[in-house]
Motif scaffolding. Sequence first.
Motif, PDB file in Angstrom:
ATOM      1  N   HIS A   1      38.822   3.847  -5.809  1.00  9.98           N
ATOM      2  CA  HIS A   1      38.782   5.279  -5.492  1.00  9.98           C
ATOM      3  C   HIS A   1      40.007   5.741  -4.702  1.00  9.98           C
ATOM      4  CE1 HIS A   1      35.070   7.108  -6.869  1.00  9.98           C
ATOM      5  NE2 HIS A   1      34.431   5.971  -6.626  1.00  9.98           N
TER       6      HIS A   1
ATOM      7  N   CYS B   1      32.219  10.015 -10.424  1.00  7.40           N
ATOM      8  CA  CYS B   1      31.651   8.669 -10.338  1.00  7.40           C
ATOM      9  C   CYS B   1      30.189   8.762  -9.911  1.00  7.40           C
ATOM     10  CB  CYS B   1      32.464   7.884  -9.315  1.00  7.40           C
ATOM     11  SG  CYS B   1      31.974   6.168  -9.189  1.00  7.40           S
TER      12      CYS B   1
ATOM     13  N   CYS C   1      33.864   1.261  -5.508  1.00  7.58           N
ATOM     14  CA  CYS C   1      32.547   1.534  -4.931  1.00  7.58           C
ATOM     15  C   CYS C   1      31.537   0.657  -5.667  1.00  7.58           C
ATOM     16  CB  CYS C   1      32.202   3.005  -5.114  1.00  7.58           C
ATOM     17  SG  CYS C   1      31.963   3.405  -6.856  1.00  7.58           S
TER      18      CYS C   1
ATOM     19  N   CYS D   1      28.735   7.267  -7.747  1.00  4.42           N
ATOM     20  CA  CYS D   1      28.558   7.125  -6.291  1.00  4.42           C
ATOM     21  C   CYS D   1      28.596   8.467  -5.571  1.00  4.42           C
ATOM     22  CB  CYS D   1      29.633   6.204  -5.719  1.00  4.42           C
ATOM     23  SG  CYS D   1      31.278   6.954  -5.709  1.00  4.42           S
TER      24      CYS D   1
ATOM     25  N   ARG E   1      31.360  10.409  -5.452  1.00  6.33           N
ATOM     26  CA  ARG E   1      32.748  10.804  -5.198  1.00  6.33           C
ATOM     27  C   ARG E   1      33.346  11.423  -6.466  1.00  6.33           C
ATOM     28  NH1 ARG E   1      31.959   5.926  -2.739  1.00  6.33           N
ATOM     29  NH2 ARG E   1      32.528   5.724  -0.530  1.00  6.33           N
TER      30      ARG E   1
HETATM   31 ZN   LIG Z   1      32.438   5.584  -7.124  1.00  8.76          ZN
END
Ligand SMILES: [Zn+2]
Length: 433
Positions: A257, A311, A250, A313, A315
């Motif tokens: 991921h 993470c 990502c 991001c 996720r």
């Molecule tokens: Zn991520």
Amino acid sequence: MIPEIEKASIAQIKSYQEEKLRKLIGYLSNHSAYYQRIFKEYDILPETIQTLEDLVKIPVTTKEQLQEFNDDFICVPKREIIDYVTTSGTLGEPVTFALTDNDLKRLAYNEAISFVCAGVQKEDVMQLMTTMDRRFMAGLAYFLGARNLGAGIIRVGAGIPELQWDSILKFKPTYLIVGPSFLLKLISYAKKHAIDLNSSGVKGAICIGESLRNQDFSPNTLSKKIKKSWDIALYSTYASTEMNTAFTECEAQQGGHHHPELIVVEILNDENLPVKEGEIGELTITTLGVEAMPLLRFKTGDMVKAHTESCSCGRNTVRLGPVVGRRKQMVKYKGTTLYPPAMDNILNDFTEIESYVIEISHNAIGTDEILIKIATQVPSDELLVRIKDHFRAKLRVSPKIGFYPKKEIQQLQFPKLSRKPVMVIDKRTKTAL
Ligand SMILES: [Zn+2]
């Protein structure tokens, strides 16, 4: 468009995967000649496999078994098979992978959510710089993934910098799908032909086949070399035919991921038991939702480290670090454990090195030897010493190194029928691993 399950808690992801796993075990016990046999042979009752921890009760599947009993892995009648893929087997004959219509849909979804990881949106246009034919899965997966996402895709195929640039300038793709070393060829072509790299409109590249990062996720030499001339975002993606699934970075670029809808991940030691958290082990996978050739506890041969912290991001899925190396290419050299990718990183630091191959062999007393064959236009003792010193500084040991004509290296790198350059030639007699 991040799938909800990827943002769910670790406990939710686990129980989601366990439900899918139970379904898979039921499916295999009804349709897979190979796994029916394994369950019988090892007295495994399908209903005793309920959780991810129960997986250790099932023996692993190796590449050799996949090759030897290839047809027994196929769970559907031939009329259901749409696409045939092959992957090079370790015992000589290639291994066939069959995909049904649903498998192609699953593959498309997998690639779409992987593109989403790398920030690709419907509005983007990608230029595909890998082959789509020759019974190759990845190129097809990229095409189907782009279609699933609704993004544009230009199928240029591998090689030919001139055609790639013609296409970049004409269609203005925003992403490239490419082996990262080829980006260096595109850069050098652009420089020779006065093409302004940084106004090309390309925002990023989804990079396959070679690593871009060190184990701590800092950019490696290859990545730095690319970014020095061409300031685009580089995303690593890692996939294989057997997995039918990709692990893509990502925007945080902290490993590829895991997509929990599609695959179960285990990192195993030599005894086929899970390694301790944070340790390097062999990536072992169980595919979810595959119809034609589902795999249960398949040992990929790739040594990796899993990262489990959430993470930035959003996720919460596990991330896989750069592949440390192939398990079978592990070299025990003068008391140090080495993998070829670590040597690649060192060799890539020398602009004088035009190309190379790493040869691994057994010497007379049965221990490992490494010979690195290098092509350069400026061979000298001084260069040799500098390369050896760099090896000692980074890996504590220095292999044998020799200069060879470029033509000879090229012949070694591109044997007939090879779809990608061969960088490691392993001459050791194969023992059962
Ligand atoms: Zn991520």
